[in-house]
Enzyme design. Sequence first.
Site, short mmCIF file in Angstrom:
data_model
loop_
_atom_site.label_atom_id
_atom_site.label_comp_id
_atom_site.label_asym_id
_atom_site.label_seq_id
_atom_site.Cartn_x
_atom_site.Cartn_y
_atom_site.Cartn_z
N GLY A 122 94.84 74.83 89.84
CA GLY A 122 94.99 76.09 88.84
C GLY A 122 94.08 77.44 89.22
O GLY A 122 93.59 77.95 88.30
N THR A 123 94.08 77.62 90.55
CA THR A 123 93.17 78.82 90.73
C THR A 123 93.82 79.31 91.98
O THR A 123 94.41 78.85 92.88
CB THR A 123 91.66 78.61 91.26
OG1 THR A 123 91.04 79.52 91.87
CG2 THR A 123 91.65 77.57 92.29
N HIS A 137 80.86 79.91 87.10
CA HIS A 137 80.71 81.28 86.56
C HIS A 137 80.53 81.44 84.98
O HIS A 137 80.59 82.33 84.33
CB HIS A 137 82.27 81.84 86.39
CG HIS A 137 82.88 82.17 87.91
ND1 HIS A 137 84.05 82.14 88.06
CD2 HIS A 137 82.16 82.31 88.96
CE1 HIS A 137 84.18 82.56 89.45
NE2 HIS A 137 82.87 82.35 89.89
N ARG A 141 87.18 86.31 73.11
CA ARG A 141 87.59 85.15 73.95
C ARG A 141 86.94 83.73 73.28
O ARG A 141 87.58 82.76 73.38
CB ARG A 141 86.98 85.22 75.38
CG ARG A 141 87.24 86.39 76.24
CD ARG A 141 88.63 86.54 76.87
NE ARG A 141 89.68 86.92 75.83
CZ ARG A 141 89.81 87.79 75.19
NH1 ARG A 141 88.97 88.75 75.53
NH2 ARG A 141 90.74 87.99 74.50
N GLN A 148 85.61 77.31 87.78
CA GLN A 148 85.43 78.50 87.73
C GLN A 148 85.64 78.97 86.37
O GLN A 148 85.29 80.02 85.93
CB GLN A 148 86.29 79.13 88.57
CG GLN A 148 86.12 79.15 90.01
CD GLN A 148 87.48 79.43 90.69
OE1 GLN A 148 87.42 80.92 91.29
NE2 GLN A 148 88.42 78.49 91.12
N1 APR Z 1 99.15 74.60 85.66
C1 APR Z 1 98.25 74.96 86.93
N2 APR Z 1 98.17 76.31 87.50
C2 APR Z 1 98.56 77.35 86.83
C3 APR Z 1 99.27 77.47 85.34
C4 APR Z 1 99.49 75.88 84.87
N3 APR Z 1 100.00 75.74 83.79
N4 APR Z 1 99.53 78.43 85.30
C5 APR Z 1 99.01 79.40 86.03
N5 APR Z 1 98.56 78.67 87.16
C6 APR Z 1 97.90 79.08 88.15
C7 APR Z 1 98.46 80.37 88.69
O1 APR Z 1 99.51 80.19 89.69
C8 APR Z 1 97.10 80.92 89.51
O2 APR Z 1 97.00 80.42 90.91
O3 APR Z 1 96.48 79.39 87.79
C9 APR Z 1 95.89 80.32 88.76
C10 APR Z 1 95.24 81.22 88.00
O4 APR Z 1 94.51 82.30 88.76
P1 APR Z 1 93.35 83.25 88.18
O5 APR Z 1 94.23 83.85 87.05
O6 APR Z 1 93.18 84.25 89.34
O7 APR Z 1 92.25 82.48 87.85
P2 APR Z 1 91.07 81.85 88.78
O8 APR Z 1 91.35 81.54 90.08
O9 APR Z 1 90.48 81.04 87.92
O10 APR Z 1 90.08 83.08 88.88
C11 APR Z 1 89.01 82.88 89.25
O11 APR Z 1 87.87 85.09 88.76
O12 APR Z 1 88.59 86.56 86.89
C12 APR Z 1 87.54 85.79 87.53
O13 APR Z 1 85.75 84.81 87.01
C13 APR Z 1 87.07 84.46 86.66
O14 APR Z 1 86.50 82.36 87.17
C14 APR Z 1 87.45 83.55 87.18
C15 APR Z 1 87.73 83.82 88.44
#
Ligand code: APR
Length: 229
Positions: free
Chosen positions: A170-171, A104, A56, A86
């Site tokens: 984006g989460t 995190h 990574r 995060q």
């Molecule tokens: N722009 C904005 N949002 C986006 C894009 C983009 N180009 N591409 C994808 N997304 C969105 C998706 O729709 C989704 O809602 O980003 C989000 C990603 O979600 P996750 O993959 O679940 O990531 P995150 O919410 O950061 O995860 C939280 O979980 O795996 C653990 O510790 C890790 O910090 C992480 C935590």
Amino acid sequence: MKRVVVLTGAGISAESGLKTFRDAGGFWEGYSIEEVATPQAWHKNPELVLKFYNERRKQGIHAQPNAAHMALKELEKHTEVKIITQNIDNLHEKAGSKYITHLHGEIFKSRSTVDQRLVYDIQGWELKIGDLCEKGSQLRPHIVWFGEEVPLMETAINITLSADVFLIVGTSLLVYPAASLVEYVRPSVPIYVVDPNASAMNINRKNVHLYERTATEGVPEVIQKILQL
Ligand code: APR
């Protein structure tokens, strides 16, 4: 001056080439969470855990902040901005944002396994078995693994309580306790959400504005809106 608090997740870095966790194909690059991101994994197979984060790190080392990270940095010219991320990447830092809380952890840092206060910058991309802290114990990635406490949660709650505007970018809001921060946003405070999947999020309160856009499109747009408040 309105204080803007921003909660970011993997989606803000997607357009910088870093894969999100739960989107198709992005799920931990073929590893299961239990194999690489838990204290049990570290205990059972530290080589594999180090290899996973080394990969990574190698991927992240050349990544550059995108228009969304840059727009958040620019916003500081107009108002106070506090970012709670995060993400373990350093793209908010590379963009130059001043106030960043990494809920995190940080992939470019290592930590002692006997004294969690001992945190070091990793030079390059590799952390190896035999890399020791100043007290002679093995270094681990400075990451909050599943099943571990989130040491900066209280800090993040206090920042959230101080928000005049709350922006989520984006989460998926699926991972706790980070997702519970939304509950600490004061009731009168508007919440803006930028995420192509924004409408799938179940934010159960008034004054929520959804921008179903990617981060690079949606963040500059929503900032224009916030500046008019
Ligand atoms: N722009 C904005 N949002 C986006 C894009 C983009 N180009 N591409 C994808 N997304 C969105 C998706 O729709 C989704 O809602 O980003 C989000 C990603 O979600 P996750 O993959 O679940 O990531 P995150 O919410 O950061 O995860 C939280 O979980 O795996 C653990 O510790 C890790 O910090 C992480 C935590």
